[in-house]
Design an enzyme around this catalytic site. Sequence first.
Site, PDB file in Angstrom:
ATOM      1  N   HIS A 175       0.863  -1.197   0.000  1.00 54.25           N
ATOM      2  CA  HIS A 175       0.000   0.000   0.000  1.00 54.25           C
ATOM      3  C   HIS A 175       0.890   1.234   0.000  1.00 54.25           C
ATOM      4  O   HIS A 175       1.745   1.394   0.868  1.00 54.25           O
ATOM      5  CB  HIS A 175      -0.928  -0.005   1.216  1.00 54.25           C
ATOM      6  CG  HIS A 175      -2.008  -1.043   1.115  1.00 54.25           C
ATOM      7  ND1 HIS A 175      -2.395  -1.837   2.172  1.00 54.25           N
ATOM      8  CD2 HIS A 175      -2.782  -1.417   0.063  1.00 54.25           C
ATOM      9  CE1 HIS A 175      -3.364  -2.659   1.772  1.00 54.25           C
ATOM     10  NE2 HIS A 175      -3.610  -2.422   0.497  1.00 54.25           N
ATOM     11  N   GLU A 178       1.861   3.669   3.123  1.00 50.58           N
ATOM     12  CA  GLU A 178       2.389   3.090   4.373  1.00 50.58           C
ATOM     13  C   GLU A 178       3.915   3.144   4.364  1.00 50.58           C
ATOM     14  O   GLU A 178       4.597   2.127   4.280  1.00 50.58           O
ATOM     15  CB  GLU A 178       1.840   1.663   4.523  1.00 50.58           C
ATOM     16  CG  GLU A 178       0.319   1.662   4.645  1.00 50.58           C
ATOM     17  CD  GLU A 178      -0.337   0.278   4.517  1.00 50.58           C
ATOM     18  OE1 GLU A 178       0.378  -0.739   4.511  1.00 50.58           O
ATOM     19  OE2 GLU A 178      -1.589   0.228   4.424  1.00 50.58           O
ATOM     20  N   ARG A 233      -3.170   5.141  -2.007  1.00 48.61           N
ATOM     21  CA  ARG A 233      -3.028   3.783  -1.472  1.00 48.61           C
ATOM     22  C   ARG A 233      -2.805   2.712  -2.547  1.00 48.61           C
ATOM     23  O   ARG A 233      -2.040   1.771  -2.365  1.00 48.61           O
ATOM     24  CB  ARG A 233      -4.310   3.463  -0.686  1.00 48.61           C
ATOM     25  CG  ARG A 233      -4.506   2.016  -0.290  1.00 48.61           C
ATOM     26  CD  ARG A 233      -5.899   1.872   0.341  1.00 48.61           C
ATOM     27  NE  ARG A 233      -6.311   0.497   0.474  1.00 48.61           N
ATOM     28  CZ  ARG A 233      -6.079  -0.271   1.530  1.00 48.61           C
ATOM     29  NH1 ARG A 233      -5.387   0.214   2.542  1.00 48.61           N
ATOM     30  NH2 ARG A 233      -6.519  -1.511   1.585  1.00 48.61           N
ATOM     31  N   ASN A 250      -3.525  -5.554  -2.407  1.00 43.04           N
ATOM     32  CA  ASN A 250      -3.752  -6.544  -1.356  1.00 43.04           C
ATOM     33  C   ASN A 250      -5.206  -7.013  -1.293  1.00 43.04           C
ATOM     34  O   ASN A 250      -5.646  -7.603  -0.314  1.00 43.04           O
ATOM     35  CB  ASN A 250      -3.303  -6.018   0.004  1.00 43.04           C
ATOM     36  CG  ASN A 250      -2.949  -7.170   0.942  1.00 43.04           C
ATOM     37  OD1 ASN A 250      -2.334  -8.140   0.533  1.00 43.04           O
ATOM     38  ND2 ASN A 250      -3.361  -7.079   2.191  1.00 43.04           N
ATOM     39  N   HIS A 303       3.012  -4.047   6.530  1.00 44.88           N
ATOM     40  CA  HIS A 303       2.058  -2.952   6.336  1.00 44.88           C
ATOM     41  C   HIS A 303       2.123  -1.999   7.538  1.00 44.88           C
ATOM     42  O   HIS A 303       2.868  -2.224   8.475  1.00 44.88           O
ATOM     43  CB  HIS A 303       0.628  -3.506   6.262  1.00 44.88           C
ATOM     44  CG  HIS A 303       0.339  -4.341   5.062  1.00 44.88           C
ATOM     45  ND1 HIS A 303      -0.544  -3.946   4.078  1.00 44.88           N
ATOM     46  CD2 HIS A 303       0.792  -5.562   4.668  1.00 44.88           C
ATOM     47  CE1 HIS A 303      -0.616  -4.881   3.147  1.00 44.88           C
ATOM     48  NE2 HIS A 303       0.182  -5.875   3.479  1.00 44.88           N
ATOM     49  N   SER A 304       1.280  -0.968   7.508  1.00 43.52           N
ATOM     50  CA  SER A 304       1.019  -0.155   8.698  1.00 43.52           C
ATOM     51  C   SER A 304      -0.397   0.397   8.525  1.00 43.52           C
ATOM     52  O   SER A 304      -0.917   0.410   7.413  1.00 43.52           O
ATOM     53  CB  SER A 304       2.028   0.998   8.805  1.00 43.52           C
ATOM     54  OG  SER A 304       1.752   2.013   7.841  1.00 43.52           O
ATOM     55  N   TYR A 305      -1.090   0.836   9.581  1.00 46.85           N
ATOM     56  CA  TYR A 305      -0.654   0.893  10.960  1.00 46.85           C
ATOM     57  C   TYR A 305      -1.645   0.118  11.810  1.00 46.85           C
ATOM     58  O   TYR A 305      -2.712  -0.224  11.309  1.00 46.85           O
ATOM     59  CB  TYR A 305      -0.617   2.375  11.433  1.00 46.85           C
ATOM     60  CG  TYR A 305      -1.976   3.060  11.381  1.00 46.85           C
ATOM     61  CD1 TYR A 305      -2.779   3.175  12.522  1.00 46.85           C
ATOM     62  CD2 TYR A 305      -2.477   3.579  10.185  1.00 46.85           C
ATOM     63  CE1 TYR A 305      -4.020   3.793  12.475  1.00 46.85           C
ATOM     64  CE2 TYR A 305      -3.729   4.180  10.129  1.00 46.85           C
ATOM     65  CZ  TYR A 305      -4.489   4.290  11.279  1.00 46.85           C
ATOM     66  OH  TYR A 305      -5.737   4.885  11.211  1.00 46.85           O
ATOM     67  N   TYR A 355     -10.737  -7.368  10.612  1.00 48.09           N
ATOM     68  CA  TYR A 355     -11.981  -7.421   9.832  1.00 48.09           C
ATOM     69  C   TYR A 355     -11.729  -8.320   8.632  1.00 48.09           C
ATOM     70  O   TYR A 355     -10.585  -8.555   8.234  1.00 48.09           O
ATOM     71  CB  TYR A 355     -12.409  -6.026   9.362  1.00 48.09           C
ATOM     72  CG  TYR A 355     -11.274  -5.146   8.910  1.00 48.09           C
ATOM     73  CD1 TYR A 355     -10.617  -5.382   7.700  1.00 48.09           C
ATOM     74  CD2 TYR A 355     -10.837  -4.070   9.694  1.00 48.09           C
ATOM     75  CE1 TYR A 355      -9.569  -4.589   7.289  1.00 48.09           C
ATOM     76  CE2 TYR A 355      -9.773  -3.275   9.282  1.00 48.09           C
ATOM     77  CZ  TYR A 355      -9.151  -3.545   8.087  1.00 48.09           C
ATOM     78  OH  TYR A 355      -8.096  -2.761   7.675  1.00 48.09           O
ATOM     79  N   GLU A 377       1.386  -5.315  10.801  1.00 48.30           N
ATOM     80  CA  GLU A 377       0.869  -3.935  10.756  1.00 48.30           C
ATOM     81  C   GLU A 377       1.710  -3.168  11.768  1.00 48.30           C
ATOM     82  O   GLU A 377       1.532  -3.327  12.978  1.00 48.30           O
ATOM     83  CB  GLU A 377      -0.616  -3.890  11.144  1.00 48.30           C
ATOM     84  CG  GLU A 377      -1.551  -4.573  10.161  1.00 48.30           C
ATOM     85  CD  GLU A 377      -1.859  -3.736   8.928  1.00 48.30           C
ATOM     86  OE1 GLU A 377      -1.407  -2.579   8.857  1.00 48.30           O
ATOM     87  OE2 GLU A 377      -2.548  -4.248   8.032  1.00 48.30           O
TER      88      GLU A 377
END
Length: 416
Positions: A175, A178, A233, A250, A303-305, A355, A377
Amino acid sequence: MRILLLFGLVAVALTDVTRFEGEKVFRLKPTLDEHVTLIKDLAKSIELDFWKPESPELVTIDIEVDIHVPAIYLDMVYTMLQQSDMQSEVLIEDLQKAVDGQADGGQSPRTHSYTKYNTWDKIQSWIASMASSNSNLISKQVIGNTYEGRAMTLLKLGKKSSSTKPAIFMDCGIHAREWISPAFCQWFVKEALSTYGSDSQMTSLLDQMDVYVLPVLNIDGYDFTHKSNRMWRKTRSRKSGSSCVGADPNRNFDAGWCSMGASSNPCSDTFCGYSPESEIEAKNVANFIRRNKSTIKAYLTVHSYSQLLLFPYSYTYSLAADHSELLKVAEGASSALRSLYGTRYTSGPGATTIYPAAGGSDDWAYDLGVKYSYTFELRDTGRYGFLLPESQIKPTCEETMLAVKYIAAHVQKNLY
């Protein structure tokens, strides 16, 4: 005349940078069905940028919802919040100030730095110099080009061997916004090379295994966040007939593709693409892993966050066949990470821990047969969100190294 016109166009292109003056990031805490409906209705009526979760469809009761609100809609959002009695707070008062403040007031150095967010051009030069100056431990190969034609260069770390070694594959920057993610991949390469020979664990790892590192997966998007829109993104692919650019890489892997937690709307930030692996960047990575699936024993994507260590599944609530081992390793890795600065991570399967989200690279790799498949993350939990200050690059990378080394040690001892 043509030259003047060209200069004019270049000047326009250079000034076309999205600004965020007066825009805010709110954290909403929906506790009633009405709150959830309100947020979803609001997202339909005005343009909101969802930071967490990644789209309005994923909003449910009792999760924190971080949204970036353009200045023109602030009055409307404040009115709605007052009328609804929903708990809320402002995480970022002025988004442009936060964007400007990311560099901690210091000017970016001309050369590559491990404690700065490097542009793609600097990362590209860094890749070339790392590969040429450490040829006994590192080699590079291009696994394909991005939509805009940039070479996706994969670094292979490990002591040269006449026989094929088992491997770990790690990618960063799937992404675009990030930024802490690519910073970690660069840090990992530096640490691996500089501690080989002195750190017994790293020496043993690189003697017995290879580690593939893709410093930035979504290069086009990453470059765009540095030059045009810091909050971008997706990828930068285009399809004739649509004015919307890019897909979420992703959500583009063939794992429950475009079912829950992904959008079929090309304008959405979680757009799944027009078909599995329609995004060339996802396809290039998938092709490489498929070709080498007999040797790749772990897949790590950064990834983040949110400070999470996730593993499959995200596209279904069903538990992975290796759930208990994956959880045990994730908890051990989180504990190793916490030992340095006390940073707390939550571990678990994606769907139940945050999620549901279909089309993720970790689920795809796991279903392909890569048992140890994890998504990091990184920092933080929302104070800065995607705009983690550069002063936090070093501590974030140092603690994350401990978790990655923990997972790598487990994989090394439990080859299958």
